[in-house]
Design a protein around this motif. Sequence first.
Motif, PDB file in Angstrom:
ATOM      1  N   GLU A 112       4.165  83.378  23.066  1.00 26.04           N
ATOM      2  CA  GLU A 112       4.959  84.577  23.817  1.00 26.04           C
ATOM      3  C   GLU A 112       5.581  85.482  22.440  1.00 26.04           C
ATOM      4  O   GLU A 112       6.111  84.901  21.409  1.00 26.04           O
ATOM      5  N   LEU A 113       5.521  86.509  22.522  1.00 24.81           N
ATOM      6  CA  LEU A 113       5.847  87.550  21.639  1.00 24.81           C
ATOM      7  C   LEU A 113       7.428  87.934  21.634  1.00 24.81           C
ATOM      8  O   LEU A 113       7.947  88.074  20.547  1.00 24.81           O
ATOM      9  N   GLU A 114       7.960  88.122  23.015  1.00 32.19           N
ATOM     10  CA  GLU A 114       9.174  88.800  22.784  1.00 32.19           C
ATOM     11  C   GLU A 114      10.291  87.956  23.247  1.00 32.19           C
ATOM     12  O   GLU A 114      11.496  88.429  23.085  1.00 32.19           O
ATOM     13  N   TYR A 115      10.040  86.849  24.028  1.00 38.78           N
ATOM     14  CA  TYR A 115      11.255  86.067  24.336  1.00 38.78           C
ATOM     15  C   TYR A 115      10.847  84.623  24.275  1.00 38.78           C
ATOM     16  O   TYR A 115       9.719  84.145  23.968  1.00 38.78           O
ATOM     17  N   ILE A 116      11.969  83.494  24.224  1.00 39.42           N
ATOM     18  CA  ILE A 116      11.824  82.252  24.154  1.00 39.42           C
ATOM     19  C   ILE A 116      10.815  81.796  25.302  1.00 39.42           C
ATOM     20  O   ILE A 116      11.174  82.114  26.635  1.00 39.42           O
ATOM     21  N   PRO A 117       9.991  80.860  25.440  1.00 34.72           N
ATOM     22  CA  PRO A 117       9.242  80.456  26.487  1.00 34.72           C
ATOM     23  C   PRO A 117       9.855  79.887  27.431  1.00 34.72           C
ATOM     24  O   PRO A 117      11.000  79.210  27.178  1.00 34.72           O
ATOM     25  N   LEU A 167       3.586  79.091  20.393  1.00 31.80           N
ATOM     26  CA  LEU A 167       3.659  80.222  19.209  1.00 31.80           C
ATOM     27  C   LEU A 167       4.546  81.367  19.738  1.00 31.80           C
ATOM     28  O   LEU A 167       4.357  81.814  20.730  1.00 31.80           O
ATOM     29  N   ILE A 168       5.645  81.566  19.134  1.00 30.03           N
ATOM     30  CA  ILE A 168       6.640  82.694  19.642  1.00 30.03           C
ATOM     31  C   ILE A 168       6.888  83.483  18.497  1.00 30.03           C
ATOM     32  O   ILE A 168       6.841  83.456  17.410  1.00 30.03           O
ATOM     33  N   GLY A 169       6.931  84.797  18.914  1.00 33.38           N
ATOM     34  CA  GLY A 169       7.232  85.946  18.019  1.00 33.38           C
ATOM     35  C   GLY A 169       8.411  85.747  17.123  1.00 33.38           C
ATOM     36  O   GLY A 169       9.421  85.534  17.886  1.00 33.38           O
ATOM     37  N   ARG A 170       8.520  86.385  15.975  1.00 39.76           N
ATOM     38  CA  ARG A 170       9.778  86.422  15.239  1.00 39.76           C
ATOM     39  C   ARG A 170      10.823  87.111  15.907  1.00 39.76           C
ATOM     40  O   ARG A 170      12.056  86.729  15.727  1.00 39.76           O
ATOM     41  N   SER A 171      10.409  88.140  16.505  1.00 39.36           N
ATOM     42  CA  SER A 171      11.432  88.944  17.262  1.00 39.36           C
ATOM     43  C   SER A 171      12.234  88.318  18.453  1.00 39.36           C
ATOM     44  O   SER A 171      13.430  88.625  18.422  1.00 39.36           O
ATOM     45  N   VAL A 199       4.647  67.700  20.717  1.00 35.78           N
ATOM     46  CA  VAL A 199       5.240  69.086  20.895  1.00 35.78           C
ATOM     47  C   VAL A 199       5.141  69.778  19.517  1.00 35.78           C
ATOM     48  O   VAL A 199       5.464  69.264  18.445  1.00 35.78           O
ATOM     49  N   GLU A 200       4.717  70.891  19.348  1.00 36.30           N
ATOM     50  CA  GLU A 200       4.821  71.802  18.275  1.00 36.30           C
ATOM     51  C   GLU A 200       5.091  73.326  18.613  1.00 36.30           C
ATOM     52  O   GLU A 200       4.536  73.791  19.678  1.00 36.30           O
ATOM     53  N   ILE A 201       6.055  73.632  17.559  1.00 39.10           N
ATOM     54  CA  ILE A 201       6.834  75.054  17.902  1.00 39.10           C
ATOM     55  C   ILE A 201       6.743  75.578  16.550  1.00 39.10           C
ATOM     56  O   ILE A 201       7.092  75.333  15.320  1.00 39.10           O
ATOM     57  N   ARG A 202       5.709  76.750  16.461  1.00 34.32           N
ATOM     58  CA  ARG A 202       5.508  77.460  15.389  1.00 34.32           C
ATOM     59  C   ARG A 202       6.081  79.050  15.724  1.00 34.32           C
ATOM     60  O   ARG A 202       6.001  79.561  16.837  1.00 34.32           O
ATOM     61  N   VAL A 203       6.134  79.882  14.519  1.00 34.14           N
ATOM     62  CA  VAL A 203       6.906  81.145  14.609  1.00 34.14           C
ATOM     63  C   VAL A 203       5.821  81.958  13.875  1.00 34.14           C
ATOM     64  O   VAL A 203       5.430  81.929  12.868  1.00 34.14           O
ATOM     65  N   ILE A 204       5.372  83.197  14.685  1.00 39.99           N
ATOM     66  CA  ILE A 204       4.595  83.914  14.230  1.00 39.99           C
ATOM     67  C   ILE A 204       5.412  85.414  13.397  1.00 39.99           C
ATOM     68  O   ILE A 204       6.374  85.777  13.859  1.00 39.99           O
TER      69      ILE A 204
END
Length: 265
Positions: A112-117, A167-171, A199-204
């Motif tokens: 997800e690029l624009e918001y928290i999943p 994988l979540i976008g920095r924005s 569980v793995e959470i990473r930031v783009i």
Amino acid sequence: MQPTVARRALGSSLRKLRESAGFSRSQAAHAIGYSPQTIQRIEEGTQATRDHQVERLGKLYSAPPALMSEMYRYALDGSRRGWWQAHKEGIPSEFPLFLEAEQDASRIWVLELEYIPGLLQTPEYLRAVQDAQPTLPPDHAEAVCLLRTRRQELLFGRSRPPRMVFLIGRSSLDYLNGLPEVRGGQLSRLRQIADLPGVEIRVIVGLHAAMAGSFNVLTPGTGPSFAYVDSIDGCRYIEDGAVVSLYERTFEHVRSSAITLEEYL
């Protein structure tokens, strides 16, 4: 098996049998006294299928006994109510399959690029997102909140949760700076989930291979993986193996350059 998933599995089995037997939908419908539209709905999994329908179609296609037993199980599961039906006001018509596959999945990949999943959202964050969508009716918004909460409870309450990578976008994290009443609780929830086993959470944080848009890849407990892409005017499921593989390779490429949540924070 979840009902929508079961109906699709049954429909897929009957379609493959029909094609192997050399029948068109019209020919199959004429042979057993149904309309071609009924055969289409059964094969697409958009309606529950009764035992006598499975029996007549199975005999027409000369289905082996083992497969007939399997299809009867699909029909039984497909006739049940889905857990999501208590919150159906908050569900687009295409979404039940995703919700059910998610609950049976062995692996969930979310980009997800624009918001928290959705699986990681707090109720306060979801309401802030809804406030940014002024066309959303208030009763619909509340139904979405209830559905989201129940969806999270079911998934994280499983005795054997799936392997999950987000994988979540920095924005999406930067936007939290403009939501001081939401930021602390949402970051706390992200950290809490990131500490769970599997569980793995990473930031783009830079240019990446998925800049064209967000997507999900789910691997059901049974059956092949599929990709799910959401958009303003609906969603689409991608089941072609070669295309799903492309989404998987793209996900892995982005994952390799993304940093952990704690590194970013």
